[in-house]
Every structure is written in structure tokens, then in C-alpha cells.
Design an enzyme around this catalytic site. Sequence first.
Site, PDB file in Angstrom:
ATOM      1  N   PRO A   2       0.810  -1.196   0.000  1.00 51.82           N
ATOM      2  CA  PRO A   2       0.000   0.000   0.000  1.00 51.82           C
ATOM      3  C   PRO A   2       0.847   1.250   0.000  1.00 51.82           C
ATOM      4  O   PRO A   2       1.661   1.464   0.894  1.00 51.82           O
ATOM      5  CB  PRO A   2      -0.795  -0.109   1.312  1.00 51.82           C
ATOM      6  CG  PRO A   2      -0.102  -1.145   2.129  1.00 51.82           C
ATOM      7  CD  PRO A   2       1.008  -1.711   1.357  1.00 51.82           C
ATOM      8  N   GLU A   3       0.632   2.074  -0.966  1.00 53.37           N
ATOM      9  CA  GLU A   3       1.229   3.395  -0.978  1.00 53.37           C
ATOM     10  C   GLU A   3       0.142   4.377  -0.546  1.00 53.37           C
ATOM     11  O   GLU A   3      -0.936   3.960  -0.128  1.00 53.37           O
ATOM     12  CB  GLU A   3       1.772   3.726  -2.380  1.00 53.37           C
ATOM     13  CG  GLU A   3       2.763   2.686  -2.883  1.00 53.37           C
ATOM     14  CD  GLU A   3       3.345   3.002  -4.246  1.00 53.37           C
ATOM     15  OE1 GLU A   3       3.533   4.189  -4.549  1.00 53.37           O
ATOM     16  OE2 GLU A   3       3.599   2.068  -5.013  1.00 53.37           O
ATOM     17  N   HIS A 104      -3.418 -15.895   8.548  1.00 49.10           N
ATOM     18  CA  HIS A 104      -2.708 -14.631   8.725  1.00 49.10           C
ATOM     19  C   HIS A 104      -3.601 -13.526   9.273  1.00 49.10           C
ATOM     20  O   HIS A 104      -3.262 -12.359   9.175  1.00 49.10           O
ATOM     21  CB  HIS A 104      -2.059 -14.203   7.410  1.00 49.10           C
ATOM     22  CG  HIS A 104      -1.122 -15.241   6.866  1.00 49.10           C
ATOM     23  ND1 HIS A 104      -0.067 -15.743   7.590  1.00 49.10           N
ATOM     24  CD2 HIS A 104      -1.102 -15.894   5.690  1.00 49.10           C
ATOM     25  CE1 HIS A 104       0.564 -16.659   6.864  1.00 49.10           C
ATOM     26  NE2 HIS A 104      -0.049 -16.766   5.708  1.00 49.10           N
ATOM     27  N   ARG A 123       2.877 -11.393   5.153  1.00 46.11           N
ATOM     28  CA  ARG A 123       4.321 -11.203   5.288  1.00 46.11           C
ATOM     29  C   ARG A 123       4.715 -10.554   6.612  1.00 46.11           C
ATOM     30  O   ARG A 123       5.895 -10.542   6.962  1.00 46.11           O
ATOM     31  CB  ARG A 123       4.846 -10.377   4.107  1.00 46.11           C
ATOM     32  CG  ARG A 123       4.741 -11.145   2.796  1.00 46.11           C
ATOM     33  CD  ARG A 123       5.187 -10.315   1.623  1.00 46.11           C
ATOM     34  NE  ARG A 123       6.627 -10.167   1.589  1.00 46.11           N
ATOM     35  CZ  ARG A 123       7.268  -9.508   0.627  1.00 46.11           C
ATOM     36  NH1 ARG A 123       6.576  -8.948  -0.352  1.00 46.11           N
ATOM     37  NH2 ARG A 123       8.563  -9.414   0.635  1.00 46.11           N
ATOM     38  N   LYS A 166      22.408  16.907  -4.551  1.00 52.95           N
ATOM     39  CA  LYS A 166      22.283  15.452  -4.366  1.00 52.95           C
ATOM     40  C   LYS A 166      22.510  14.714  -5.675  1.00 52.95           C
ATOM     41  O   LYS A 166      21.861  14.989  -6.682  1.00 52.95           O
ATOM     42  CB  LYS A 166      20.881  15.121  -3.824  1.00 52.95           C
ATOM     43  CG  LYS A 166      20.695  15.423  -2.349  1.00 52.95           C
ATOM     44  CD  LYS A 166      19.589  14.535  -1.770  1.00 52.95           C
ATOM     45  CE  LYS A 166      19.650  14.460  -0.251  1.00 52.95           C
ATOM     46  NZ  LYS A 166      19.113  15.649   0.411  1.00 52.95           N
TER      47      LYS A 166
END
Length: 293
Positions: A2-3, A104, A123, A166
Site C-alpha cells: 500500500p502506498e 494470517h 508477510r 544530491k
Amino acid sequence: MPELPEVETVRRGLAPVVVGRRITDVETRRPDLRFPFPERFFERLVGQKVVSLDRRAKYLIAGLSSGEDLVMHLGMTGRFTIVQHGHRETPGEYTNTVGPNPAHDHLLLRLSNGSRIVYNDPRRFGFMVMMPHAERAQHPLFRGLGVEPLSPELAPQYLARRAQGKKVNLKAFLMDQRIVAGLGNIYVSEALFWARLSPNRAARTLADRRGAPTEPAKRLVPAIREVLELAINAGGSTLRDYRDANGVSGGFQHRFAVYDRAGQPCPRPGCGGTIRRAVHAGRATFYCPRCQR
DNA sequence: ACTGTACCCTGTAGGC
DNA sequence: TGCCTACAGGGTACAG
């Protein structure tokens, strides 16, 4: 998994069910996810009313009547599912039909309206922590976070300032939660495509010698914002695991321009390039080497 | 200060 | 059918 768009979609699905309700029971099926559940987790949750459900970066934050915040991160495969009142009794039963492997299901929350919320995470890269609301901004998880991409703080001037000098490539720069908080692997690839910028370009090219934003920086801001807004409107992206709080898949994966499309033609009209897969900072990146410079 | 890599953990897809 | 490898929306801890 999920973003920002997926977490925001989960938040919007959970909020009407949990906000204003009291937590009546908490059941953990194992002692930990990525980290152990908070000390005295049960005692700190049961009896509390959920007064708010917010999002910061990829974190869900439930504000409790005790003054504490329950902070939740979904990792790669974390999933919250609402089980309506009167549905089946055990999480395992319901997950057999609408969810992933019930083995899970790690956490069950019961609410005063009879609903149950199940957290499932194969996970276990997800985690939950608790802290007083007043201390959140200074907490290690939040202190260093960059700007919210959908807030006015994401501006070309900001990117230029942070990118000055950078050498890192743009892909890694934008994946860094200390710069822009909430972007992940999918949406960085997509935003770079819409901004016509190569993921290989050095971040410092977002600033000129005086530190002022360059054209690329000015293109990047609306590209990030538009991709995230479109994705939220589509309910996020489902590659494999992601579902919203009602078990529904996202829809934005059908509108990827480049993500997971290696070898396919560039969707930009008249470009004629072929999408390439590369690796930046250990993560797959998809881009068109012809029109993204 | 910056890499790049390994690692956390499980499931799945693809090659053989 | 099975075995093996590579890879997956996340983040962190190292070594160099």
C-alpha cells in the site's frame, strides 16, 4: 503494497465504521507483526472511543479518547477488513470467502456497534505502535517524514531545496520518505513518466545553481499530485494482495502508463518508445527511455 | 554523506 | 506434479 492512495482508500472505508465507536474487545493471534504489539495493548485499547482516523504518509492513525494514538502501517501485505454485525462469527470463516488466508488474521477488534475489524498480513511487514497524541510529531517514525504530496507544501521550491547537490537518482530521491512522504514504487514510476523525467537523472538537476527550481521540478509537482489523485479516485492499485476495507480491489492498475509494462509500447502519443524495466535502489523501475529525459 | 546489499516474511509465478 | 528461483505496494541496518 500500500502506498498513499491505498492507505487513503482504506482509511476512507474504515472511518465511517470505526469513528465514534468504542473498542469493546481486542484479540491478538500472535505476539508480533514486524514488531511486538504495544505493551498492554488490550488495556490501552478496550473501552476507548475512536475519535478520529487520519493518515500521514503511509500510516493510519486512530485517535483515541484516552489521548493516545494507535498508529498502523500495512507494510507490503497488510489488510484491514470490516466484518459487519451479524456476519459470521470467526474471522477465519469470513476470510475463506472474501479474504486471504485466515492463518494470517493477526488481530481482531470488536466495536460497540457490533462490527469487527480484522487485520490480516501474510508477510507481517506491517506494525502497530501507540503513543500519546501530543508526542506523535516528535516520535522517531514521524519526526523525519517529508511533506505530504497532496498538501501545498509539495512545491517546486521545496523539491529544489531538498535536491540541491544530491547525486542520487530521481527514483531513489522520490522513494525517500524523508523527502516526500507516501510515495512508493508504483507511483514514483508513474509520476516520473507523466513529468517526462528519467529515473536515472540526478536529483540535483531539480535545482539550478542558485537553488531555484528548474523546469523538471515544476513538472514533477503536478505529475505527482495528479497521479495520486487519480489513483485515490480509482480506489488505489491492486497488483495481487491489496483490497480496501470492504474487500474490494483497486482500479488504478488498469491505468498504469509504465508500471509492470516492460516491453510494451510507450503510451505517449507519437513517442514510439518501448517501456524498459530497470532497478534503482533495489526496486524495479519502469520508464520510457525515449521520452523520459 | 552517500551508495549498494541483505534482511525481515510468505506466497506465487514461471522455468525446467 | 514437483522443485527451484526470482520477485512482490514496505522499511531498516549495515558495510564500504
